[in-house]
Scaffold this motif. Structure first.
Motif, short mmCIF file in Angstrom:
data_model
loop_
_atom_site.label_atom_id
_atom_site.label_comp_id
_atom_site.label_asym_id
_atom_site.label_seq_id
_atom_site.Cartn_x
_atom_site.Cartn_y
_atom_site.Cartn_z
N HIS A 26 0.81 -1.20 0.00
CA HIS A 26 0.00 0.00 0.00
C HIS A 26 0.85 1.26 0.00
N TYR A 27 2.15 1.06 0.00
CA TYR A 27 3.10 2.16 -0.04
C TYR A 27 4.25 1.69 -0.93
N PRO A 28 4.77 2.55 -1.78
CA PRO A 28 5.82 2.11 -2.71
C PRO A 28 7.02 1.50 -1.98
N SER A 29 7.54 0.43 -2.55
CA SER A 29 8.69 -0.26 -1.99
C SER A 29 9.97 0.21 -2.66
N LYS A 30 11.06 0.28 -1.92
CA LYS A 30 12.33 0.66 -2.52
C LYS A 30 12.91 -0.49 -3.35
N PHE A 31 12.38 -1.71 -3.18
CA PHE A 31 12.88 -2.85 -3.90
C PHE A 31 12.22 -3.02 -5.27
#
Length: 133
Positions: free
Chosen positions: A126-131
């Motif tokens: 629900h929140y952008p991932s750095k991966f």
């Protein structure tokens, strides 16, 4: 990671704090998600063809290469030069989408096709991932 299990009751009988009698348990997320670490891939879903089974664009898929593939399993496969996530119809040798806008695709002897593994779990971010971009 410490987890505080909180259970919701169907009926409210008082105003006691849910944390009043909590228990801390040691828990590793990979222990819950990954059964066969040396045979597991983590991939990101793309597109809307699997929405009917709850896999949406951007979801993270846990793909287990150690599971035996059964008819109508959700799999990640290499099909004619690209990786796809589909329902595998072994009996009719087809790849099925879970979106009625997409037609089944036959797997003929002329196709490049390999099953990479069975999708054992999916995770919605629900929140952008750095991966994953």
């Amino acid at each position: 990671m410490k987890v505080i299990p909180i259970y919701a009751r169907a009926g409210i009988t008082g105003f006691e704090s849910p944390a009043a009698e909590y228990l801390q348990q040691s828990l590793q997320l990979d222990e819950i998600l990954i059964e066969h670490p040396s045979a597991t891939l983590i991939v990101q879903a793309e597109g809307d063809s699997m929405q009917g089974v709850g896999i949406f664009d951007g979801d993270i898929l846990v793909v287990d290469r150690d599971l035996t593939v059964k008819n109508h399993d959700i799999v990640v496969a290499y099909f004619n030069g690209e990786f796809v996530c589909k329902i595998l119809d072994l009996k009719n040798r087809r790849l099925l989408s879970a979106n009625e806008d997409n037609k089944p695709v036959s797997i003929t002897c002329n196709e490049m096709f390999t099953v990479e593994g069975v999708v054992s779990k999916s995770i919605r971010c629900h929140y952008p991932s750095k991966f994953f971009g």
